[in-house]
Design a protein around this motif. Structure first.
Motif, short mmCIF file in Angstrom:
data_model
loop_
_atom_site.label_atom_id
_atom_site.label_comp_id
_atom_site.label_asym_id
_atom_site.label_seq_id
_atom_site.Cartn_x
_atom_site.Cartn_y
_atom_site.Cartn_z
N GLN A 58 34.59 48.18 68.20
CA GLN A 58 34.08 49.15 67.24
C GLN A 58 33.85 48.52 65.86
OE1 GLN A 58 33.10 52.44 67.61
NE2 GLN A 58 33.21 51.85 69.75
N GLU A 96 30.64 46.59 66.04
CA GLU A 96 29.48 47.49 66.04
C GLU A 96 29.22 48.05 64.66
OE1 GLU A 96 29.49 50.60 68.98
OE2 GLU A 96 30.05 49.17 70.57
N TRP A 97 30.27 48.55 64.01
CA TRP A 97 30.12 49.14 62.68
C TRP A 97 29.65 48.11 61.68
CZ3 TRP A 97 33.61 53.33 60.35
CH2 TRP A 97 33.71 54.41 61.22
N ARG A 98 30.22 46.92 61.76
CA ARG A 98 29.91 45.88 60.77
C ARG A 98 28.43 45.48 60.84
NH1 ARG A 98 32.30 42.67 57.05
NH2 ARG A 98 32.04 40.44 57.25
N SER A 144 25.97 47.50 61.90
CA SER A 144 25.08 48.66 61.85
C SER A 144 24.41 48.78 60.48
CB SER A 144 25.87 49.94 62.18
OG SER A 144 26.83 50.19 61.18
N PRO A 193 25.47 52.75 55.46
CA PRO A 193 25.40 54.21 55.36
C PRO A 193 24.77 54.71 54.06
CG PRO A 193 27.70 53.44 55.45
CD PRO A 193 26.82 52.25 55.54
N VAL A 249 38.17 52.06 60.53
CA VAL A 249 37.66 52.17 61.90
C VAL A 249 38.74 52.74 62.82
CG1 VAL A 249 36.74 50.89 63.87
CG2 VAL A 249 35.95 50.35 61.56
N GLN A 267 38.93 56.42 62.32
CA GLN A 267 37.76 57.11 62.89
C GLN A 267 37.91 57.25 64.39
OE1 GLN A 267 36.24 58.71 60.44
NE2 GLN A 267 34.63 59.04 61.88
#
Length: 172
Positions: free
Chosen positions: A49, A52-54, A56, A59, A150, A153
């Motif tokens: 995760q 993936e977040w890093r 993306s 925001p 993360v 979340q």
């Protein structure tokens, strides 16, 4: 001086302590079950995760070409005998993080000095903290603060799938 496990606010006096964590208020202490669940997230799921977040989109600015992480910016404002200071955290790309640090530096320069004695003492500290942050580059690997966000979340999604967060008494 310790920091709240939920919001990061500095705790000088009081607060609540649960299972080795400190919270600044009863409202923050209600997140304790979430923190306990976040500690149980398996390392392989966490790393997947985080990766993936890093990678993306940011925001804030929606750019895809920069790694996402947690960036801090520091503020102070004062008026005569009242001075308030804070540290804010943003999950965003480095460019958005730098923009926050620059804007917070300007905020401190304009509104920080007007309190005696704390405004005169805290303002240079917050400005220096922002300048140090501005000079730092993008972290080569995810920071611990980013991994904690993360983790929370993932735990929050688990609790949402299971139903509402359990009611928890902050008294021990």
């Amino acid at each position: 001086m310790s920091a709240c496990s939920q919001c990061g606010k500095s705790i000088l006096f009081g607060g609540r302590q649960l299972d080795g964590r400190r919270y600044c208020s009863a409202a923050c202490a209600q997140s304790h079950p979430l923190h306990l669940a976040a500690d149980q997230v398996p390392q392989d799921i966490l790393q997947r995760q985080v990766s993936e977040w890093r990678q993306s989109r940011c925001p804030r600015c929606k750019r895809q070409d920069a790694a996402i992480d947690v960036y801090e910016h520091h503020r102070v404002h004062s008026l005569l005998l009242m001075t308030q200071w804070s540290t804010r955290r943003s999950v965003c790309c480095r460019r958005c993080g730098r923009r926050d640090q620059l804007l917070s530096t300007l905020y401190c320069l304009g509104l920080g000095w007007w309190g005696f004695p704390w405004g005169l003492l805290v303002t240079p500290v917050q400005i220096i903290r922002n300048i140090v942050g501005l000079c730092q580059g993008e972290p080569p690997r995810p920071t611990t603060a980013f991994e904690q966000i993360v983790r929370r979340q993932i735990a929050r999604h688990y609790f949402e799938a299971q139903g509402p967060l359990p009611s928890f008494s902050a008294q021990r």
